[in-house]
Design a protein around this motif. Structure first.
Motif, PDB file in Angstrom:
ATOM      1  N   SER A 176      -3.459  -1.928   5.774  1.00  0.00           N
ATOM      2  CA  SER A 176      -2.080  -1.461   5.889  1.00  0.00           C
ATOM      3  C   SER A 176      -1.811  -0.136   5.178  1.00  0.00           C
ATOM      4  CB  SER A 176      -1.130  -2.528   5.341  1.00  0.00           C
ATOM      5  OG  SER A 176      -1.454  -2.838   3.999  1.00  0.00           O
ATOM      6  N   GLY A 177      -2.819   0.521   4.662  1.00  0.00           N
ATOM      7  CA  GLY A 177      -2.605   1.790   3.970  1.00  0.00           C
ATOM      8  C   GLY A 177      -3.090   1.715   2.537  1.00  0.00           C
ATOM      9  N   SER A 178      -2.510   2.540   1.675  1.00  0.00           N
ATOM     10  CA  SER A 178      -2.919   2.606   0.274  1.00  0.00           C
ATOM     11  C   SER A 178      -1.794   2.133  -0.625  1.00  0.00           C
ATOM     12  CB  SER A 178      -3.337   4.025  -0.105  1.00  0.00           C
ATOM     13  OG  SER A 178      -4.448   4.455   0.663  1.00  0.00           O
ATOM     14  N   VAL A 179      -2.176   1.678  -1.815  1.00  0.00           N
ATOM     15  CA  VAL A 179      -1.213   1.201  -2.786  1.00  0.00           C
ATOM     16  C   VAL A 179      -1.537   1.824  -4.138  1.00  0.00           C
ATOM     17  CG1 VAL A 179      -2.596  -0.852  -3.271  1.00  0.00           C
ATOM     18  CG2 VAL A 179      -0.161  -0.860  -3.804  1.00  0.00           C
ATOM     19  N   LYS A 180      -0.520   2.158  -4.901  1.00  0.00           N
ATOM     20  CA  LYS A 180      -0.693   2.748  -6.223  1.00  0.00           C
ATOM     21  C   LYS A 180      -0.843   1.645  -7.264  1.00  0.00           C
ATOM     22  CE  LYS A 180       1.640   5.752  -9.570  1.00  0.00           C
ATOM     23  NZ  LYS A 180       2.855   6.550  -9.851  1.00  0.00           N
ATOM     24  N   CYS A 181      -1.860   1.766  -8.100  1.00  0.00           N
ATOM     25  CA  CYS A 181      -2.142   0.744  -9.104  1.00  0.00           C
ATOM     26  C   CYS A 181      -1.448   1.065 -10.429  1.00  0.00           C
ATOM     27  CB  CYS A 181      -3.641   0.629  -9.344  1.00  0.00           C
ATOM     28  SG  CYS A 181      -4.565   0.038  -7.921  1.00  0.00           S
ATOM     29  N   ALA A 182      -1.220   0.042 -11.206  1.00  0.00           N
ATOM     30  CA  ALA A 182      -0.673   0.221 -12.546  1.00  0.00           C
ATOM     31  C   ALA A 182      -1.773   0.686 -13.501  1.00  0.00           C
ATOM     32  CB  ALA A 182      -0.059  -1.097 -13.027  1.00  0.00           C
ATOM     33  N   ASP A 183      -1.391   1.032 -14.714  1.00  0.00           N
ATOM     34  CA  ASP A 183      -2.364   1.564 -15.670  1.00  0.00           C
ATOM     35  C   ASP A 183      -3.433   0.534 -16.052  1.00  0.00           C
ATOM     36  OD1 ASP A 183      -1.010   3.954 -15.639  1.00  0.00           O
ATOM     37  OD2 ASP A 183       0.190   3.499 -17.437  1.00  0.00           O
TER      38      ASP A 183
END
Length: 374
Positions: free
Chosen positions: A43-50
């Protein structure tokens, strides 16, 4: 104090500008996949937490189909062994029936135009990827854009191998330091090496011996060659050599690996069959000559026992009694009486004459008749 703060801000600005100049993002993004058969279905890309990193799991369903789950995962979970081995081969958390063939993590921030780092893990690829497309990082090939790498994720170059070749991954020990080579290897040799590697891996899983199973490799063990693995799917030679073998082993145990081509087996169709009435067989005139018939053999008649009714005794016939009148009889009268007696007497049955009966003289007695004269 003020000057120190300004120096820190200047360093941050320089670092940010440098990252932008190199086309590299300042945060980690990961490919988001939810039981996807290929990268096309993600479904695309996701931004991860630190405190997160990218991961990709390759799962074998109870129908022997291969799907992928990827995204962000806690760094603690990844460091606990998820991206290496302990959970590989066990039932995953996605579904109780799933078998985890591969589970790996990465934390490389992608450059502009490049794929997320987990898009190169566990053999996931686009559906239109050529099956002979492999990663190429080899010091011994003049056409390679990259040579051997120290970190597997650093190998980004690709090549198209020949139809009689497969993707290869090697781990070398150079003066105590690991070096990774990715190249094309002859398919005939790869098939033999992989079968031997899977057999040895299976022995180590069944009866682990650290002396023999510390580094499970394939083929000839040269002084510096620690591991060699091959696979047949497009861009499947990513990760360490041991990770490639682990993935192939779990596909093999899950019934999803073709040992002749070293590829994943094609996904079976799951369309439900239509309910149809059974066809009525059509009567067709056969053009074949009739089969030869053996002449009929005449069986001897079988004697069947018929049950006859029990014989019945004829009713007892009392011998006729000839009544002789005591009155004088004329010859004519005597003839009539004798004639009646003879018509009622059964053959060979002597008539009974009443004793002490006087037969008048001149009376004609029929044959076989005994007359008692008083």
């Amino acid at each position: 104090m003020k000057g120190h703060t300004c120096s820190l801000l200047a360093l941050l600005v320089v670092g940010l500008l440098s990252a932008i100049a190199n086309g590299q993002t300042t945060f980690l993004t990961c490919k988001k996949c939810d039981r996807a058969p290929s990268l096309d279905s993600c479904s695309g890309s996701v931004k991860c937490a630190d405190d997160e990193t990218c991961f990709m799991d390759e799962l074998i369903t109870d129908q022997s189909t291969v799907v992928y789950t990827g995204g962000c995962r806690s760094k603690v979970v990844c460091k606990a062994g998820v991206s290496g081995s302990p959970s590989v081969g066990r039932r995953g958390l996605q579904k109780r029936s799933d078998l985890v063939a591969c589970s790996r993590c990465c934390d490389i921030k992608k450059k502009s135009g490049a794929l997320d780092c987990n898009a190169r893990l566990c053999g996931i690829r686009y559906t239109d990827t050529n099956s002979t497309r492999c990663y190429l990082c080899d010091n011994n090939r003049g056409d390679a854009e990259q040579g051997d790498v120290d970190i597997p994720q650093d190998c980004l170059s690709e090549t198209t191998c020949q139809s009689n070749e497969a993707c290869g991954a090697e781990r070398l020990d150079l003066s105590g330091k690991d070096s990774h080579k990715y190249t094309c290897l002859p398919k005939r040799i790869c098939t033999l090496l992989t079968k031997e590697a899977l057999k040895r891996k299976d022995e180590c899983v069944t009866n682990p011996d650290p002396a023999l199973c510390g580094n499970v490799g394939t083929g000839k063990r040269a002084a510096t060659n620690q591991c060699t693995a091959c696979c047949g799917d497009g861009l499947c030679n990513s990760g360490t050599c041991e990770q490639v073998i682990d993935r192939l082993y779990n596909l093999w145990k899950g019934g999803a690996l073709d040992l002749d081509t070293l590829k994943q087996k094609s996904q079976p169709t799951t369309t439900a069959p239509l309910a149809t009435n059974p066809p009525t067989p059509a009567t067709t005139k056969s053009t074949q000559p009739p089969p030869p018939t053996n002449p009929a053999t005449t069986q001897p008649p079988v004697a069947t026992q018929t049950t006859q009714p029990p014989p019945t005794k004829p009713p007892a016939t009392q011998p006729p009694v000839i009544s002789v009148s005591t009155a004088p009889l004329t010859p004519a009268t005597a003839a009539v009486v004798v004639s009646q007696a003879s018509s009622t007497v059964a053959p060979n049955s002597p008539p009974t004459v009443t004793p002490n009966t006087v037969v008048p003289p001149n009376t004609v007695v029929p044959p076989n008749t005994t007359a008692i004269v008083g």
